[in-house]
Design a protein around this motif. Sequence first.
Motif, PDB file in Angstrom:
ATOM      1  N   ASP A   9      10.022  -9.389  -7.509  1.00 22.89           N
ATOM      2  CA  ASP A   9      10.099  -8.706  -8.800  1.00 22.89           C
ATOM      3  C   ASP A   9       9.999  -7.208  -8.555  1.00 22.89           C
ATOM      4  OD1 ASP A   9       6.721  -8.781 -10.102  1.00 22.89           O
ATOM      5  OD2 ASP A   9       7.383  -8.982  -8.041  1.00 22.89           O
ATOM      6  N   PRO A  10      10.677  -6.403  -9.362  1.00 18.72           N
ATOM      7  CA  PRO A  10      10.742  -4.957  -9.080  1.00 18.72           C
ATOM      8  C   PRO A  10       9.368  -4.294  -9.083  1.00 18.72           C
ATOM      9  CG  PRO A  10      12.375  -5.592 -10.719  1.00 18.72           C
ATOM     10  CD  PRO A  10      11.479  -6.770 -10.524  1.00 18.72           C
ATOM     11  N   VAL A  11       9.222  -3.312  -8.201  1.00 23.23           N
ATOM     12  CA  VAL A  11       8.030  -2.463  -8.164  1.00 23.23           C
ATOM     13  C   VAL A  11       8.408  -1.158  -8.856  1.00 23.23           C
ATOM     14  CG1 VAL A  11       6.270  -1.394  -6.719  1.00 23.23           C
ATOM     15  CG2 VAL A  11       7.415  -3.495  -5.953  1.00 23.23           C
ATOM     16  N   TYR A  12       7.754  -0.844  -9.987  1.00 13.25           N
ATOM     17  CA  TYR A  12       8.167   0.287 -10.814  1.00 13.25           C
ATOM     18  C   TYR A  12       7.508   1.604 -10.422  1.00 13.25           C
ATOM     19  CZ  TYR A  12      10.123  -3.345 -13.820  1.00 13.25           C
ATOM     20  OH  TYR A  12      10.834  -4.412 -14.302  1.00 13.25           O
ATOM     21  N   ASN A  13       6.219   1.566 -10.098  1.00 18.30           N
ATOM     22  CA  ASN A  13       5.571   2.800  -9.636  1.00 18.30           C
ATOM     23  C   ASN A  13       4.220   2.500  -9.013  1.00 18.30           C
ATOM     24  OD1 ASN A  13       3.793   2.718 -12.071  1.00 18.30           O
ATOM     25  ND2 ASN A  13       3.395   4.848 -11.572  1.00 18.30           N
ATOM     26  N   PHE A  14       3.698   3.492  -8.324  1.00 20.57           N
ATOM     27  CA  PHE A  14       2.379   3.427  -7.708  1.00 20.57           C
ATOM     28  C   PHE A  14       1.478   4.485  -8.332  1.00 20.57           C
ATOM     29  CE2 PHE A  14       5.248   2.200  -4.174  1.00 20.57           C
ATOM     30  CZ  PHE A  14       4.707   0.963  -3.831  1.00 20.57           C
TER      31      PHE A  14
END
Length: 310
Positions: A9-14
């Motif tokens: 699943d996409p990783v949007y931000n840290f």
Amino acid sequence: MNDTNQIVDPVYNFAASPAFASDQIIFAARASGLYRSMDGGQSWQNAFDSLQSQEPIPASWVAVSPSFAQDQQVFAAVPGGVLRSEDGGQTWTVAMLATPTPFITALVISPNYAVDHLILAATMEDGVFRSTDGGAHWTAWNFGLFDLHIYCAVISPDFSRDQTVYLGTESGIFRSLNGGLGWREVDFSVEHAPVLSLALSPNFGQNNTLFAGTESAGLFRSGDGGQTWEKVISAEQVGSVSAVLNPKSVDVLVLGDEIILVSRDAGKFWQNWQDHLQFEDQLLCLAAPQGVESGAPLWVGLANGEIMQV
């Protein structure tokens, strides 16, 4: 490889703790939830487990308080609202934004948060929401904002003095000089839009330098707060510019579709972060909580859900 790397699943931000060097805490917002690492990214756990939801709760953004070491406050954008934690992500309370529910694309927190408690939420179709009580209540605030489709937002490191916020939108860039109460369009060509990413120099209060990453026109730099622009990376070099980091005034990191570029001279000359570095999918976000010095940790999040330390 850890448990979160198995979830596609996409990783949007840290978002890393401001005291990352000592506490090793970093969060990753992704389609299956908000993940937290307390060991410098070696292992990850879903911070939403305490909510005991039967279905995954997607997190489109995460931000931590500038005073995280003292107040342990974390904010996660979820469908229709913002989850707030005051214990480092152990437990959560929810504040809804509006109906119909907006999709939050970015959260920015005032550097003077301990005093003003200001947070701004940018949304995909509904403009900006402001909270002045630490995320408990939110109000839409779009005076002068003629494009409500926002992809990114940044806040001045000298915010307590200049009250400056920038938004990257479908049609260009907007700026507020009064803490998000009113907006005015910046002179940025609509031909270069949409703007997917923005970064301000850590010395923005002195040098007025900002970077704008676009979907199909490359990376631009302004040295006068957005009045004039120069292209510093072409689209042919990077593709879409999904993230820009400017951890030090002379160091700039740029995340393209499948490449990471670094400049050590404020954007004049660029080189690959690492030669022969290859990725299996599109790059979406990156984090460099200790800057870009040799040996400092750098994470990237991919569209396929992989979190890589490079």
